[in-house]
Design an enzyme around this catalytic site. Structure first.
Site, mmCIF file in Angstrom:
data_model
loop_
_atom_site.group_PDB
_atom_site.id
_atom_site.type_symbol
_atom_site.label_atom_id
_atom_site.label_comp_id
_atom_site.label_asym_id
_atom_site.label_seq_id
_atom_site.Cartn_x
_atom_site.Cartn_y
_atom_site.Cartn_z
ATOM 1 N N SER A 188 0.928 -1.202 -0.099
ATOM 2 C CA SER A 188 0.052 -0.014 -0.004
ATOM 3 C C SER A 188 0.902 1.269 0.076
ATOM 4 O O SER A 188 1.760 1.695 -1.036
ATOM 5 C CB SER A 188 -0.875 -0.211 1.113
ATOM 6 O OG SER A 188 -2.074 1.088 1.085
ATOM 7 N N ASP A 209 -9.159 -5.238 -5.519
ATOM 8 C CA ASP A 209 -8.588 -4.168 -4.487
ATOM 9 C C ASP A 209 -9.745 -3.098 -4.473
ATOM 10 O O ASP A 209 -10.045 -2.378 -5.419
ATOM 11 C CB ASP A 209 -7.357 -3.686 -5.043
ATOM 12 C CG ASP A 209 -6.443 -2.757 -4.039
ATOM 13 O OD1 ASP A 209 -7.288 -2.184 -3.105
ATOM 14 O OD2 ASP A 209 -5.403 -2.540 -4.181
ATOM 15 N N HIS A 241 -6.796 -5.674 -1.600
ATOM 16 C CA HIS A 241 -5.785 -5.004 -1.282
ATOM 17 C C HIS A 241 -4.641 -5.404 -0.152
ATOM 18 O O HIS A 241 -3.545 -5.377 -0.591
ATOM 19 C CB HIS A 241 -6.460 -3.742 -0.499
ATOM 20 C CG HIS A 241 -5.212 -2.514 -0.463
ATOM 21 N ND1 HIS A 241 -4.706 -2.001 -1.683
ATOM 22 C CD2 HIS A 241 -4.771 -2.006 0.624
ATOM 23 C CE1 HIS A 241 -4.058 -1.034 -1.042
ATOM 24 N NE2 HIS A 241 -3.982 -1.095 0.287
#
Length: 437
Positions: free
Chosen positions: A250, A344, A377
């Site tokens: 991320s 995601d 994600h």
């Protein structure tokens, strides 16, 4: 590990709570968290219907559970590597590690994490008569899943401004080294770093905000902080300073790419669910400041359950107005592995992957990539259960991450093999594990 640690751990409940002769064998009895699971049942009646229940209690006391429905074969046996789970449980089909990756929390919006990697998680397995409701207990067993293998040590890092933890493989070295970064949740995340150390890498889990005396928010990030961490790692006696990589998830992923772009000495980068631009906050890089990609408040959505969905609110890096926020990764001499999921829900990491891969290829750079259908994600090491949404510390709200349980689990397993192979090739000069997807 020592043969003692690999010995199957078997427990058959007391008489009166179990059917005579039924055994549940989980092997190994103690292993690393990223190792495969082997589970066998013997002594059932041919064609007997049973339910297999799995439970794990995290360090905060939260219970995670899964259940699978099985039918014994003609010999009265079950083996997860060949016996299919039936419809109606947490998973179906032949899924040897299904009991692990299908775990769900009793409390919504809880994410399974390991805060203290010096102690294992314990998995508890129980076999019951019939399917629903569960019948009498037939047999039970337990398995400890550790994060630090035999001989791996942990050292807190408090060097200058740098805060984190260092995980050292057994032996004198020097070893290749990896810096491990997580995202906007802040704090110090050690589970991935500790597991990587078991594979022969000195690994530094690096905090960069909301930990000890570090700033409590993302504002004012300075590349010099990451430079200090890199220089500290290079001077460690167990580290081969010519073989250093970085991995990030991320926000940690775009920081990893920025480190490889602007700091010398990084040979390999793994970006997981990352962005090809600097995100959320400006990055101070000595004589210049890299602006950040932002999101539009009016495009933020909420699910029916009240989870924050920012997947369509981020600015587009390909917009000319955002050109200065794009990380010029083509300037880096490092090799790149870019991983993302098509489901995601935090941001469009698959699109960001396409953009950075195209940029690197245009400049004849060494880049590998994989986009996983059904993956969300939070691509973690294998067998961590999917977290579709959880409370986010920085936003103070529940955040949507996305993912489909089985597809996400398969993606994590494959991604972990790709990560190990990638770092082994570029930091050790060897291949280790074959990918299967």
């Amino acid at each position: 590990m020592l043969s003692l640690l690999r010995r199957p751990l078997l427990f058959v409940p007391r008489s009166g709570r179990t059917m005579s002769g039924v055994s549940l064998r989980v092997s190994p009895g103690r292993c690393l968290y990223d190792e495969p699971l082997q589970l066998q049942v013997r002594g059932l009646s041919p064609g007997q219907d049973v339910s297999l229940r799995t439970a794990l209690t995290d360090e905060a006391g939260e219970l995670f559970t899964s259940v699978a429905l099985y039918r014994a074969d003609s010999g009265g046996e079950l083996e997860l590597s060949r016996s299919p789970a039936l419809e109606g449980g947490s998973y179906t089909g032949v899924e040897p590690e299904g009991p692990l990756w299908s775990l769900e929390p009793q409390t919504p919006l809880r994410r399974l994490l390991k805060k203290d990697v010096r102690s294992p998680f314990q998995l508890r397995f129980s076999l019951h008569q019939a399917h629903c409701p569960p019948g009498a207990l037939l047999a039970a067993a337990a398995q400890d899943r550790s994060f630090m293998g035999e001989g791996v040590t942990r050292e807190p890092v408090r060097e200058g401004r740098v805060r984190g933890s260092l995980f050292l493989p057994p032996g004198y070295g020097p070893f290749p080294a990896i810096i491990d970064l997580y995202g906007t949740g802040g704090g110090l995340m050690e589970h991935r770093a500790s597991l990587l150390a078991n594979h022969g890498f000195v690994t530094m889990a690096l905090a960069y905000f909301s930990y000890e005396d570090l700033p409590d928010n993302l504002a004012g990030l300075h590349l010099d902080y990451f430079r200090e961490a890199l220089e500290f790692l290079k001077t460690h006696q167990k580290v081969n300073k010519e073989r250093i990589g970085v991995i990030g998830l991320s926000k940690g992923a775009d920081l990893a790419v920025s480190m490889a772009t602007f700091l010398p000495g990084i040979k390999a980068v793994v970006s997981i669910s990352g962005c090809n631009a600097n995100s959320f906050t400006p990055l101070h890089c000595g004589e210049f400041v890299m602006p950040c990609l932002m999101f539009q408040g009016e495009k933020i959505k909420f699910t029916e359950a009240g989870e924050l969905d920012i997947s369509e609110s981020m600015d587009d890096p390909s917009d000319p107005n955002n050109h200065e926020s794009i990380i010029p990764a083509e300037k880096s001499p490092a090799a790149f592995l870019i991983l993302s999921g098509l489901d995601d829900k935090n941001w469009p990491s698959a699109t960001y992957m396409e953009q950075i891969v195209a940029r690197l290829r245009d400049h004849q750079k060494n880049v590998e990539y994989q986009c996983y259908p059904g993956a969300g994600h939070l691509l973690e090491p294998p067998y961590f259960p999917l977290c579709k949404a959880s409370h986010h510390k920085l936003s103070g709200m529940p955040m949507l991450w996305g993912g489909q349980t089985k597809a996400h689990a398969k993606a994590q397993e494959d991604a972990w093999k790709k990560i190990q192979n990638f770092f082994s090739r570029h930091l050790k000069g060897t291949d280790t594990i074959k990918s299967h997807i």
